[in-house]
Design a protein around this motif. Sequence first.
Motif, PDB file in Angstrom:
ATOM      1  N   GLY A 119       6.825  11.941   0.751  1.00 50.22           N
ATOM      2  CA  GLY A 119       6.383  12.979   1.682  1.00 50.22           C
ATOM      3  C   GLY A 119       7.345  13.190   2.826  1.00 50.22           C
ATOM      4  O   GLY A 119       7.400  14.264   3.413  1.00 50.22           O
ATOM      5  N   GLU A 120       8.117  12.179   3.145  1.00 51.25           N
ATOM      6  CA  GLU A 120       9.021  12.294   4.294  1.00 51.25           C
ATOM      7  C   GLU A 120      10.390  12.866   3.922  1.00 51.25           C
ATOM      8  O   GLU A 120      11.230  13.093   4.771  1.00 51.25           O
ATOM      9  CB  GLU A 120       9.202  10.915   4.942  1.00 51.25           C
ATOM     10  CG  GLU A 120       7.934  10.495   5.655  1.00 51.25           C
ATOM     11  CD  GLU A 120       8.083   9.184   6.387  1.00 51.25           C
ATOM     12  OE1 GLU A 120       9.200   8.655   6.428  1.00 51.25           O
ATOM     13  OE2 GLU A 120       7.065   8.711   6.917  1.00 51.25           O
TER      14      GLU A 120
ATOM     15  N   GLU B  66      -6.805   2.213   3.259  1.00 52.31           N
ATOM     16  CA  GLU B  66      -6.525   3.518   3.900  1.00 52.31           C
ATOM     17  C   GLU B  66      -5.034   3.853   3.870  1.00 52.31           C
ATOM     18  O   GLU B  66      -4.654   5.003   3.664  1.00 52.31           O
ATOM     19  CB  GLU B  66      -6.981   3.556   5.367  1.00 52.31           C
ATOM     20  CG  GLU B  66      -8.470   3.675   5.567  1.00 52.31           C
ATOM     21  CD  GLU B  66      -9.162   2.324   5.452  1.00 52.31           C
ATOM     22  OE1 GLU B  66      -8.478   1.308   5.711  1.00 52.31           O
ATOM     23  OE2 GLU B  66     -10.353   2.286   5.081  1.00 52.31           O
ATOM     24  N   GLU B  67      -4.183   2.823   4.095  1.00 53.24           N
ATOM     25  CA  GLU B  67      -2.729   3.103   4.126  1.00 53.24           C
ATOM     26  C   GLU B  67      -2.289   3.729   2.799  1.00 53.24           C
ATOM     27  O   GLU B  67      -1.455   4.624   2.763  1.00 53.24           O
ATOM     28  CB  GLU B  67      -1.905   1.823   4.325  1.00 53.24           C
ATOM     29  CG  GLU B  67      -2.116   1.119   5.640  1.00 53.24           C
ATOM     30  CD  GLU B  67      -3.040  -0.078   5.488  1.00 53.24           C
ATOM     31  OE1 GLU B  67      -4.094   0.052   4.820  1.00 53.24           O
ATOM     32  OE2 GLU B  67      -2.719  -1.135   6.044  1.00 53.24           O
ATOM     33  N   ALA B  68      -2.867   3.233   1.684  1.00 46.66           N
ATOM     34  CA  ALA B  68      -2.482   3.742   0.363  1.00 46.66           C
ATOM     35  C   ALA B  68      -3.047   5.150   0.151  1.00 46.66           C
ATOM     36  O   ALA B  68      -2.376   6.025  -0.410  1.00 46.66           O
ATOM     37  CB  ALA B  68      -2.982   2.793  -0.718  1.00 46.66           C
ATOM     38  N   ILE B  69      -4.266   5.353   0.624  1.00 48.00           N
ATOM     39  CA  ILE B  69      -4.877   6.683   0.478  1.00 48.00           C
ATOM     40  C   ILE B  69      -4.066   7.698   1.301  1.00 48.00           C
ATOM     41  O   ILE B  69      -3.758   8.805   0.841  1.00 48.00           O
ATOM     42  CB  ILE B  69      -6.370   6.635   0.889  1.00 48.00           C
ATOM     43  CG1 ILE B  69      -7.120   5.724  -0.112  1.00 48.00           C
ATOM     44  CG2 ILE B  69      -6.987   8.016   0.944  1.00 48.00           C
ATOM     45  CD1 ILE B  69      -8.523   5.327   0.297  1.00 48.00           C
ATOM     46  N   ASP B  70      -3.636   7.276   2.501  1.00 52.46           N
ATOM     47  CA  ASP B  70      -2.789   8.156   3.333  1.00 52.46           C
ATOM     48  C   ASP B  70      -1.468   8.446   2.634  1.00 52.46           C
ATOM     49  O   ASP B  70      -0.988   9.578   2.607  1.00 52.46           O
ATOM     50  CB  ASP B  70      -2.446   7.472   4.670  1.00 52.46           C
ATOM     51  CG  ASP B  70      -3.645   7.446   5.600  1.00 52.46           C
ATOM     52  OD1 ASP B  70      -4.654   8.116   5.283  1.00 52.46           O
ATOM     53  OD2 ASP B  70      -3.565   6.730   6.617  1.00 52.46           O
ATOM     54  N   GLU B  71      -0.867   7.393   2.071  1.00 47.27           N
ATOM     55  CA  GLU B  71       0.428   7.566   1.402  1.00 47.27           C
ATOM     56  C   GLU B  71       0.280   8.560   0.243  1.00 47.27           C
ATOM     57  O   GLU B  71       1.116   9.452   0.054  1.00 47.27           O
ATOM     58  CB  GLU B  71       0.946   6.217   0.881  1.00 47.27           C
ATOM     59  CG  GLU B  71       2.295   6.271   0.180  1.00 47.27           C
ATOM     60  CD  GLU B  71       3.456   6.612   1.105  1.00 47.27           C
ATOM     61  OE1 GLU B  71       3.555   6.003   2.181  1.00 47.27           O
ATOM     62  OE2 GLU B  71       4.262   7.497   0.726  1.00 47.27           O
TER      63      GLU B  71
ATOM     64  N   GLU C 160      -0.006  12.038   1.786  1.00 46.05           N
ATOM     65  CA  GLU C 160       1.267  12.514   2.367  1.00 46.05           C
ATOM     66  C   GLU C 160       2.314  12.792   1.294  1.00 46.05           C
ATOM     67  O   GLU C 160       3.112  13.710   1.410  1.00 46.05           O
ATOM     68  CB  GLU C 160       1.837  11.446   3.317  1.00 46.05           C
ATOM     69  CG  GLU C 160       1.066  11.274   4.601  1.00 46.05           C
ATOM     70  CD  GLU C 160       1.321   9.894   5.236  1.00 46.05           C
ATOM     71  OE1 GLU C 160       2.314   9.225   4.870  1.00 46.05           O
ATOM     72  OE2 GLU C 160       0.505   9.489   6.091  1.00 46.05           O
ATOM     73  N   SER C 161       2.326  11.947   0.251  1.00 48.91           N
ATOM     74  CA  SER C 161       3.405  12.037  -0.742  1.00 48.91           C
ATOM     75  C   SER C 161       2.979  12.721  -2.024  1.00 48.91           C
ATOM     76  O   SER C 161       3.725  12.722  -3.010  1.00 48.91           O
ATOM     77  CB  SER C 161       3.918  10.630  -1.081  1.00 48.91           C
ATOM     78  OG  SER C 161       4.544  10.058   0.017  1.00 48.91           O
TER      79      SER C 161
ATOM     80  N   CYS D  95       0.827  -1.211   0.000  1.00 52.49           N
ATOM     81  CA  CYS D  95       0.000   0.000   0.000  1.00 52.49           C
ATOM     82  C   CYS D  95       0.861   1.261   0.000  1.00 52.49           C
ATOM     83  O   CYS D  95       0.449   2.307  -0.473  1.00 52.49           O
ATOM     84  CB  CYS D  95      -0.901   0.017   1.233  1.00 52.49           C
ATOM     85  SG  CYS D  95      -2.249  -1.145   1.116  1.00 52.49           S
ATOM     86  N   ARG D  96       2.066   1.140   0.559  1.00 50.08           N
ATOM     87  CA  ARG D  96       2.959   2.300   0.614  1.00 50.08           C
ATOM     88  C   ARG D  96       4.013   2.244  -0.485  1.00 50.08           C
ATOM     89  O   ARG D  96       5.057   2.897  -0.412  1.00 50.08           O
ATOM     90  CB  ARG D  96       3.611   2.404   1.988  1.00 50.08           C
ATOM     91  CG  ARG D  96       2.554   2.656   3.069  1.00 50.08           C
ATOM     92  CD  ARG D  96       3.095   3.344   4.287  1.00 50.08           C
ATOM     93  NE  ARG D  96       2.003   3.727   5.183  1.00 50.08           N
ATOM     94  CZ  ARG D  96       1.494   4.961   5.258  1.00 50.08           C
ATOM     95  NH1 ARG D  96       1.952   5.924   4.506  1.00 50.08           N
ATOM     96  NH2 ARG D  96       0.511   5.221   6.096  1.00 50.08           N
ATOM     97  N   GLY D  97       3.750   1.414  -1.500  1.00 47.91           N
ATOM     98  CA  GLY D  97       4.678   1.329  -2.628  1.00 47.91           C
ATOM     99  C   GLY D  97       5.958   0.609  -2.269  1.00 47.91           C
ATOM    100  O   GLY D  97       6.947   0.656  -3.005  1.00 47.91           O
ATOM    101  N   LYS D  98       5.959  -0.064  -1.097  1.00 54.30           N
ATOM    102  CA  LYS D  98       7.193  -0.709  -0.648  1.00 54.30           C
ATOM    103  C   LYS D  98       7.306  -2.108  -1.257  1.00 54.30           C
ATOM    104  O   LYS D  98       6.352  -2.880  -1.238  1.00 54.30           O
ATOM    105  CB  LYS D  98       7.174  -0.802   0.885  1.00 54.30           C
ATOM    106  CG  LYS D  98       8.542  -0.983   1.455  1.00 54.30           C
ATOM    107  CD  LYS D  98       8.570  -0.856   2.962  1.00 54.30           C
ATOM    108  CE  LYS D  98       9.971  -1.204   3.450  1.00 54.30           C
ATOM    109  NZ  LYS D  98      10.041  -1.695   4.787  1.00 54.30           N
ATOM    110  N   GLY D  99       8.467  -2.402  -1.811  1.00 52.09           N
ATOM    111  CA  GLY D  99       8.653  -3.701  -2.431  1.00 52.09           C
ATOM    112  C   GLY D  99      10.131  -3.964  -2.655  1.00 52.09           C
ATOM    113  O   GLY D  99      10.984  -3.163  -2.276  1.00 52.09           O
TER     114      GLY D  99
END
Length: 569
Positions: free
Chosen positions: A421-422, A551-556, A559-560, A358-362
């Motif tokens: 975003g960070e 939600e995690e993806a929508i938040d990411e 934020e980003s 969800c956060r694009g982590k891979g």
Amino acid sequence: VGDPSDEWEAYRGAPTGTDRECEGWRQEAALRMLNNNLDPEVAEKPEDLVVYGGTGRAARSWDAYDAILDQLRTLADDETMLVQSGKPVGVFQTHERAPRVLIANSNLVGKWDNWEHFHELEAEGKIMYGQMTAGSWAYIGTQGIIQGTFETLAELAREHYPDNDGLRGKIVATGGLGGMGGAQPLAVTMNHGVCIAAEVDERRIDRRIETGYCMEKTDDLDEAIRKANEAAEAGEPYSVGVYGNAADVLEGMLERGFTPDVVTDQTSAHDELEGYYPSGYTVAEADELREDDPDAYVEASLDTMERHVQAILDLQDAGAVAFEYGNNIRGQVEDHRGMDEAFDFPGFVPAYIRPLFCRGKGPFRWVALSGEEADIHRTDEAVKELFPEKDDLHRWIDLAQEQVQFQGLPSRVCWLGYHAGESEDGLTERARFALRINELVAAGEIEAPVVVTRDHLDAGSVASPNRETEAMRDGSDAIADWPILNALVNTAAGADIVSVHDGGGVGIGNALHANNHVVLDGSDLAAEKAERVFTTDPGMGVIRHADAGYEEAIDEARESDVTVPMGGE
Ligand code: NAD
């Protein structure tokens, strides 16, 4: 596939160093990555062009391999070669910012998209099984999967044993010590646990022992259980390969009243004819049966799979944590044996990986074309310098340096995500690291260009209802527009190799997935490509999961600053 080519015999692995055979580093990188896939240290059966994962091949035939090399050696910096199921089929003038190689492997039209039709076409020499990284020239041996396996088991431990030190004192029972599965014993011991792995081919166990992935072997299950219990009680890491069929070994555990803490499997169950071995046969006997009577082989293989899944379910009932490790063994027995309860244990993606996607982590991997280990060690330092706050990443890099042997071209893997975003510069994690490597190449701190690529198993690059997209929140599991969009956008962004395959780890008709490579040669052009591709690629993971309502993806995305035009509806 014909007899091994003289060229391959001469290379026996990737060329290294700073001199090129090709006009540009992008073509040279393709030539080296293809040969690295077929390095006898890296591939499982290179003389048959088989890299890993059942029959995952790097080229369709040895003639096709020779032709690919010839084309790459003459390919200009503004040309693109097209590869269809492991055979070069055309070269077009494109432009410098376009990919040098475009690959499509194993794809069939929906109604015909099954093993039966695939095997007919394969026998006629018209198609090839590309698996994931085999046919896209991004395989780096068992070192490639080790971190994903390590991360999955670490997450399992965090979820099920929150107060424990990883898997310390816990016993994991599994099967399959092939190209991918061979990472399991080391990933368990790196998490401080104990692993019992069943493998029907003794040579595969020996190979894992030689390369430090597994500690011991035995054909005596009682001995394996005794030593595993002793190690677990002492809190010591320990791994043993049990020479035998995985279905028999798990049933043997049930008969003895032994319940491991965790049970999973990585035999090549996705392919009932050329991957999985039926019980009651040695490898040689089974290979003979496959030749003489393929239908009987398939029946025997599916019968064993049914017993195998039943044993996993019974161990789960007895208290083990059970999960499928991406080989579609549940789908196989559901489809071919009507066993509905097969899906009563989860796949590893919904269980442990999806929040990362969800956060694009891979999985993000990079390969030193120089062949110099020092180049990878320099990148190890760089990733730690860039992400000082990531304790898990530091722990992984330290463990990998200590315990993971290089195979073929020196390479490293770690999981990085979007998280723009960070960062102060607004770059994604992946882009930031790729740009840093490019700077190190430009400054001469790294001797030759570095290729950055990844597994097809990534955040926004796969549709695979029994694996990566199992149980999606909005029921969109089987929608395959996403991997196609992934390949298209990465082509638009200027990746140097882009590929789209069918089948991968779960078998023909069960998945579509895409991959890309970017060659960091220190140039401004490489920086431009890297910044774009390592934004679009993990960005696909964010938008795909935002669209499915996570939600995690929508938040990411919020934020980003990732544009999701309809906000994840
Ligand atoms: P591989 O073909 O290189 O190895 C499979 C191994 O399983 C072989 O050594 C074979 O001898 C052994 N085997 C087959 N049937 C057996 C049986 N009944 N009992 C005991 N041993 C048996 O394949 P691989 O690259 O290691 O991949 C293994 C499976 O995992 C494949 O289905 C693959 O598609 C899947 N996979 C999973 C992931 C993941 O991320 N979890 C990634 C890629 C592939």
